[in-house]
Motif scaffolding. Structure first.
Motif, PDB file in Angstrom:
ATOM      1  N   PHE A  68       8.772   2.326  -2.181  1.00  0.00           N
ATOM      2  CA  PHE A  68       8.088   1.034  -2.310  1.00  0.00           C
ATOM      3  C   PHE A  68       8.964  -0.109  -1.791  1.00  0.00           C
ATOM      4  O   PHE A  68       8.470  -1.032  -1.141  1.00  0.00           O
ATOM      5  CB  PHE A  68       7.674   0.787  -3.763  1.00  0.00           C
ATOM      6  N   VAL A  69      10.281  -0.040  -2.055  1.00  0.00           N
ATOM      7  CA  VAL A  69      11.153  -1.109  -1.534  1.00  0.00           C
ATOM      8  C   VAL A  69      11.103  -1.107  -0.005  1.00  0.00           C
ATOM      9  O   VAL A  69      10.939  -2.164   0.621  1.00  0.00           O
ATOM     10  CB  VAL A  69      12.603  -0.938  -2.032  1.00  0.00           C
ATOM     11  N   SER A  70      11.163   0.075   0.603  1.00  0.00           N
ATOM     12  CA  SER A  70      11.121   0.152   2.081  1.00  0.00           C
ATOM     13  C   SER A  70       9.799  -0.398   2.620  1.00  0.00           C
ATOM     14  O   SER A  70       9.780  -1.180   3.567  1.00  0.00           O
ATOM     15  CB  SER A  70      11.276   1.596   2.549  1.00  0.00           C
ATOM     16  N   MET A  71       8.704  -0.001   1.984  1.00  0.00           N
ATOM     17  CA  MET A  71       7.378  -0.456   2.456  1.00  0.00           C
ATOM     18  C   MET A  71       7.266  -1.972   2.344  1.00  0.00           C
ATOM     19  O   MET A  71       6.865  -2.649   3.293  1.00  0.00           O
ATOM     20  CB  MET A  71       6.276   0.175   1.596  1.00  0.00           C
ATOM     21  N   VAL A  72       7.639  -2.512   1.169  1.00  0.00           N
ATOM     22  CA  VAL A  72       7.476  -3.953   0.948  1.00  0.00           C
ATOM     23  C   VAL A  72       8.414  -4.737   1.859  1.00  0.00           C
ATOM     24  O   VAL A  72       8.017  -5.733   2.471  1.00  0.00           O
ATOM     25  CB  VAL A  72       7.690  -4.306  -0.540  1.00  0.00           C
ATOM     26  N   ARG A  73       9.641  -4.264   2.018  1.00  0.00           N
ATOM     27  CA  ARG A  73      10.587  -4.984   2.879  1.00  0.00           C
ATOM     28  C   ARG A  73      10.163  -4.915   4.347  1.00  0.00           C
ATOM     29  O   ARG A  73      10.415  -5.857   5.120  1.00  0.00           O
ATOM     30  CB  ARG A  73      11.993  -4.406   2.719  1.00  0.00           C
ATOM     31  N   ALA A  74       9.496  -3.853   4.740  1.00  0.00           N
ATOM     32  CA  ALA A  74       9.021  -3.770   6.137  1.00  0.00           C
ATOM     33  C   ALA A  74       8.073  -4.939   6.427  1.00  0.00           C
ATOM     34  O   ALA A  74       8.052  -5.473   7.535  1.00  0.00           O
ATOM     35  CB  ALA A  74       8.306  -2.447   6.367  1.00  0.00           C
ATOM     36  N   PHE A  75       7.315  -5.357   5.412  1.00  0.00           N
ATOM     37  CA  PHE A  75       6.453  -6.545   5.587  1.00  0.00           C
ATOM     38  C   PHE A  75       7.260  -7.815   5.337  1.00  0.00           C
ATOM     39  O   PHE A  75       7.250  -8.755   6.131  1.00  0.00           O
ATOM     40  CB  PHE A  75       5.275  -6.487   4.599  1.00  0.00           C
ATOM     41  N   ALA A  76       7.956  -7.866   4.197  1.00  0.00           N
ATOM     42  CA  ALA A  76       8.603  -9.111   3.753  1.00  0.00           C
ATOM     43  C   ALA A  76       9.626  -9.615   4.762  1.00  0.00           C
ATOM     44  O   ALA A  76       9.716 -10.813   5.035  1.00  0.00           O
ATOM     45  CB  ALA A  76       9.275  -8.888   2.397  1.00  0.00           C
ATOM     46  N   ASP A  77      10.372  -8.695   5.360  1.00  0.00           N
ATOM     47  CA  ASP A  77      11.438  -9.104   6.294  1.00  0.00           C
ATOM     48  C   ASP A  77      10.854  -9.611   7.613  1.00  0.00           C
ATOM     49  O   ASP A  77      11.601 -10.116   8.451  1.00  0.00           O
ATOM     50  CB  ASP A  77      12.385  -7.925   6.572  1.00  0.00           C
ATOM     51  N   ASN A  78       9.542  -9.478   7.777  1.00  0.00           N
ATOM     52  CA  ASN A  78       8.934  -9.882   9.057  1.00  0.00           C
ATOM     53  C   ASN A  78       7.806 -10.892   8.858  1.00  0.00           C
ATOM     54  O   ASN A  78       6.871 -10.959   9.649  1.00  0.00           O
ATOM     55  CB  ASN A  78       8.402  -8.647   9.797  1.00  0.00           C
ATOM     56  N   THR A  79       7.860 -11.653   7.742  1.00  0.00           N
ATOM     57  CA  THR A  79       6.841 -12.686   7.538  1.00  0.00           C
ATOM     58  C   THR A  79       7.477 -13.934   6.927  1.00  0.00           C
ATOM     59  O   THR A  79       8.541 -13.855   6.314  1.00  0.00           O
ATOM     60  CB  THR A  79       5.711 -12.180   6.611  1.00  0.00           C
ATOM     61  N   ASP A  80       6.829 -15.082   7.106  1.00  0.00           N
ATOM     62  CA  ASP A  80       7.383 -16.350   6.613  1.00  0.00           C
ATOM     63  C   ASP A  80       7.025 -16.626   5.166  1.00  0.00           C
ATOM     64  O   ASP A  80       7.544 -17.559   4.566  1.00  0.00           O
ATOM     65  CB  ASP A  80       6.872 -17.510   7.487  1.00  0.00           C
ATOM     66  N   ILE A  81       6.124 -15.833   4.578  1.00  0.00           N
ATOM     67  CA  ILE A  81       5.787 -16.114   3.171  1.00  0.00           C
ATOM     68  C   ILE A  81       6.773 -15.385   2.259  1.00  0.00           C
ATOM     69  O   ILE A  81       7.246 -14.299   2.592  1.00  0.00           O
ATOM     70  CB  ILE A  81       4.334 -15.683   2.819  1.00  0.00           C
ATOM     71  N   PRO A  82       7.122 -15.990   1.107  1.00  0.00           N
ATOM     72  CA  PRO A  82       8.011 -15.302   0.164  1.00  0.00           C
ATOM     73  C   PRO A  82       7.296 -14.125  -0.488  1.00  0.00           C
ATOM     74  O   PRO A  82       6.160 -14.276  -0.961  1.00  0.00           O
ATOM     75  CB  PRO A  82       8.337 -16.373  -0.884  1.00  0.00           C
ATOM     76  N   VAL A  83       7.968 -12.966  -0.492  1.00  0.00           N
ATOM     77  CA  VAL A  83       7.401 -11.748  -1.077  1.00  0.00           C
ATOM     78  C   VAL A  83       8.423 -11.158  -2.043  1.00  0.00           C
ATOM     79  O   VAL A  83       9.604 -11.055  -1.689  1.00  0.00           O
ATOM     80  CB  VAL A  83       7.081 -10.708   0.027  1.00  0.00           C
ATOM     81  N   SER A  84       8.001 -10.794  -3.249  1.00  0.00           N
ATOM     82  CA  SER A  84       8.921 -10.110  -4.170  1.00  0.00           C
ATOM     83  C   SER A  84       8.282  -8.826  -4.666  1.00  0.00           C
ATOM     84  O   SER A  84       7.071  -8.638  -4.552  1.00  0.00           O
ATOM     85  CB  SER A  84       9.263 -11.030  -5.359  1.00  0.00           C
ATOM     86  N   LEU A  85       9.137  -7.923  -5.192  1.00  0.00           N
ATOM     87  CA  LEU A  85       8.678  -6.624  -5.697  1.00  0.00           C
ATOM     88  C   LEU A  85       9.170  -6.446  -7.121  1.00  0.00           C
ATOM     89  O   LEU A  85      10.359  -6.603  -7.392  1.00  0.00           O
ATOM     90  CB  LEU A  85       9.196  -5.498  -4.793  1.00  0.00           C
ATOM     91  N   HIS A  86       8.258  -6.121  -8.025  1.00  0.00           N
ATOM     92  CA  HIS A  86       8.474  -6.161  -9.476  1.00  0.00           C
ATOM     93  C   HIS A  86       8.027  -4.852 -10.127  1.00  0.00           C
ATOM     94  O   HIS A  86       7.007  -4.271  -9.718  1.00  0.00           O
ATOM     95  CB  HIS A  86       7.628  -7.332 -10.015  1.00  0.00           C
TER      96      HIS A  86
END
Ligand SMILES: O=C(COP(=O)(O)O)NO
Ligand SMILES: [Ca+2]
Ligand code: NA
Ligand SMILES: [Zn+2]
Length: 313
Positions: A68-86
């Motif tokens: 899940f960290v890999s999946m979420v970071r694949a999006f988060a690291d490539n977008t301007d909106i703040p994304v967190s995983l909880h």
């Protein structure tokens, strides 16, 4: 960017708005969430239950958490909106440590079914560990009525939050954000009668703690989604959620994180039922998952606007 949940919620707290925390178990729901967040220029909080982490790793919780960290970071690291995983409703030390090790932004330690002192003890322990590596922490006070991810909490055990306990709890644990039980419950069957939350308790908890507050069991079960699912064979009789006006009122009184799982699930399955009924020969998942993803995205977009976090990225 990939951020800490505390950063998103401290801004929401100061700005008097809320951000939905949206549960995922697979890629398609994550895609819908990110697309809605980008279109609305809104922060988003992705959350996974312990069941989701077991599901993703086929029982290997470190693998599930890391996936899940890999999946979420694949999006988060490539977008301007703040994304967190909880981690949502963390109860297992093993799963919470696997999530911290994998790189989750934040965890919920849910020791709400224990007596007050033990809830403090368990929460304090996880806060010390999580804070030592920059991970923020959510805890819960009071108990939700309903099915908590397959754990039925008998309604007689349901105890709404005691605001004075909340002040002591926050001071003794150092928790970053708090989920006070004020009358919601998990799943699609929330209220026997009319929907009602205890806003007096909520206001007092806000005054006494000043923390970002979390509303669990916040899905609305939109009528049009329920009808669409039932048109194509679902049996959702009696399903009832938190009406939108009550959600906005809870934000006014201090809610900043709005946990939403059931609405995404209901939207996906309603649209999937419709697609499969109308396309009996289809077996390409890129086709039969497309319109369900669209409906989930639309539900999320509406929720971002309702909670006031659009254009707050
Ligand atoms: O509280 C929730 C989700 O609640 P719903 O079932 O209302 O989506 N997750 O922790
Ligand atoms: Ca709980
Ligand atoms: Na949570
Ligand atoms: Zn919850």
């Amino acid at each position: 960017p990939y951020v800490n949940t505390k950063d998103i919620l401290d801004k929401a707290n100061k700005g008097y708005y809320a951000v939905p925390a949206l549960n995922i178990n697979n890629l398609e729901f994550l895609q819908a969430i990110i697309e809605a967040g980008v279109e609305e220029n809104s922060p988003v909080i992705i959350e996974t239950s312990e069941g989701a982490i077991k599901y993703a790793g086929d029982g290997d919780v470190q693998r599930g958490a890391s996936l899940f960290v890999s999946m979420v970071r694949a999006f988060a690291d490539n977008t301007d909106i703040p994304v967190s995983l909880h981690v949502d409703h963390g109860k297992s030390f093993k799963i919470l440590m696997a999530a911290i090790k994998a790189g989750y932004s934040s965890i919920m330690i849910d020791a709400s079914e224990y007596p007050f002192e033990k809830n403090i003890e368990e929460t304090k322990k996880m806060v010390e560990i999580a804070h030592s590596v920059g991970v923020s922490v959510e805890a819960e006070l009071g108990r939700l009525v309903g099915i908590e991810d397959n754990v039925m909490v008998q309604s007689h055990e349901a105890a709404l939050v005691d605001p004075n306990e909340a002040k002591q709890f926050v001071e003794e644990t150092g928790v970053d954000f708090l989920a006070p039980a004020i009358g919601t419950s998990h799943g699609a069957f929330k209220f026997k009668g009319e929907a009602k939350l205890d806003f007096n308790r909520l206001k007092k908890v806000k005054e006494l703690t000043g923390l970002p507050l979390v509303l669990h069991g916040a899905s609305s079960v939109p009528e049009e989604v329920k009808k669409l699912a039932e048109k194509y064979g679902a049996d959702f009789r009696g399903a009832k959620g938190v009406p939108s006006d009550i959600l906005t009122e809870s934000v006014k009184y201090g809610i900043n994180k709005v946990n939403t799982d059931t609405d995404l699930r209901m939207a996906f399955i309603a649209s999937l039922r419709e697609y499969l009924a109308n396309n009996p020969g289809e077996f390409d998942p890129r086709k039969y998952f497309k319109t369900p993803k669209e409906l989930v995205k639309n539900i999320i977009r509406e929720r971002l606007r309702l909670l006031g976090c659009s254009n707050k990225a």
